[in-house]
Design a protein around this motif. Sequence first.
Motif, PDB file in Angstrom:
ATOM      1  N   ARG A   1       0.853  -1.192   0.000  1.00 39.79           N
ATOM      2  CA  ARG A   1       0.000   0.000   0.000  1.00 39.79           C
ATOM      3  C   ARG A   1       0.886   1.239   0.000  1.00 39.79           C
ATOM      4  O   ARG A   1       1.740   1.411   0.887  1.00 39.79           O
TER       5      ARG A   1
ATOM      6  N   GLY B   1      -7.008  -4.121   2.582  1.00 41.17           N
ATOM      7  CA  GLY B   1      -6.111  -5.155   2.099  1.00 41.17           C
ATOM      8  C   GLY B   1      -6.335  -6.507   2.740  1.00 41.17           C
ATOM      9  O   GLY B   1      -5.412  -7.328   2.801  1.00 41.17           O
TER      10      GLY B   1
ATOM     11  N   LEU C   1      -4.825  -1.329  -7.353  1.00 40.53           N
ATOM     12  CA  LEU C   1      -6.092  -0.821  -6.827  1.00 40.53           C
ATOM     13  C   LEU C   1      -6.115   0.701  -6.898  1.00 40.53           C
ATOM     14  O   LEU C   1      -5.158   1.369  -6.460  1.00 40.53           O
TER      15      LEU C   1
ATOM     16  N   ASP D   1      -1.648  -1.068  -3.947  1.00 38.89           N
ATOM     17  CA  ASP D   1      -2.833  -0.303  -3.554  1.00 38.89           C
ATOM     18  C   ASP D   1      -2.521   1.193  -3.594  1.00 38.89           C
ATOM     19  O   ASP D   1      -1.769   1.708  -2.767  1.00 38.89           O
TER      20      ASP D   1
ATOM     21  N   TYR E   1     -10.220  -5.239  -2.571  1.00 42.94           N
ATOM     22  CA  TYR E   1      -9.049  -6.098  -2.453  1.00 42.94           C
ATOM     23  C   TYR E   1      -9.392  -7.527  -2.868  1.00 42.94           C
ATOM     24  O   TYR E   1      -8.604  -8.183  -3.569  1.00 42.94           O
TER      25      TYR E   1
END
Length: 430
Positions: free
Chosen positions: A225, A399, A308, A255, A406
Amino acid sequence: MALTKRSLVLGATAVAVTAVTVTNAGLHLSRGQAFFQESPKELIDEVWQLIDRTYVDATFNQTDWVAIREDYLGRSYGDRESAYEAIREMLEELNDPYTRFMDPGEFRDMQIDTSGELTGVGITITQDEESKDIVVVSPIEGTPASDAGIMSQDVIIRIDGESTEGMDTSDAVGLIRGTVGSSVVLTIRRGDEEIDFELERARIEIHPVRYSLENSPAGSIGFIRLTQFSANADDEMEEAIEALEEEGVQGFILDLRSNPGGLLDESISIARMWLDEGLIVSTVNRQGVSDTQSANGTALTDLPLVVLVDGGSASASEILSGALQDNDRAILVGTQTFGKGLVQSVRGLGDGSGIAITVAKYLTPDGRDINQEGISPNIVIELSEEERETLSMNQDQIGTLSDPQYVEALDALVGIIAQDGALPTAVTLP
């Protein structure tokens, strides 16, 4: 703050991340301050000249820029503040929320904002071009705003009871900032609801990358992330990729949701960790293409990748996701990104103030203009209002299998791995 790279900063006009390029022009403060005291009109004309030479639109958004100069230089200015106000009024003629003047305090704050350490509540804001609302692009993960539940697309209607109607982002930033430990109340409009959030201002050291090893039907998956393209983002991203590679992962989920942008050089550096070849981004000014950045054969991994994105993914996030999508390196899952495709240059002026000027726009490798349009994901999955609020208030669920986007990304990645790393034939990349 000393920016050691090329110093292009990409992001929505913000409390936490500002959209600028810093140069050394005009930073000889003692001489400049003395000169300014003698002739404040010189500062106004300096700003006018910078706009005239570098603004992205040669029509100046259909304004008579020469007449504007004559108007403002024909006035009298008794002090510094009246000249500052005149500059702000002059720039409003461009109808561009990203081209803005910063007094010395605001300019210092902007420089701090890109250094990886912030003081404030941890939100990125912009001004809607049509409604003029002050809108949250995204909260920064792990900050007071994020922990309290402020969300992307929330509209700030009052700050400590003061209406934001007619307020620009600089004024909003000035009211939201304050001493560490003090409080500010933001009144948010979310749909038809008004919500008060009392936030305690804090000093925030940003670590923009967190990563974890996840299990899947296809084996171990690396989840990374990235919350902001701050000055330490590329080092932390490199560490994450290498650590997960050593664990023997079969693929990655990156992400970029609620990532408002940051330093351009960081986005290019990170793109090169995933891309071994291909164009990353083109920068276009009013003379045409002024710069291109490409991969350089230094990718750290060629394992399958799913990215994402959502409406809080802005600017540098859109450069990275657009480059990975156009080069068929990854598929994107989530919702349409923010759509901020303009590049600002910030010049320091003689008295310690500064100006951010929209000087260019950027295009994805396939020539897509990101501004206002954003990047469309290959697989669209919306979160319900309830799901958004749940994830906002329980960020440890981001996540995980409690995060519907996710889960969709994980399913897509498992499918790619099953096809030996090839993108699914059912997915059409724009």
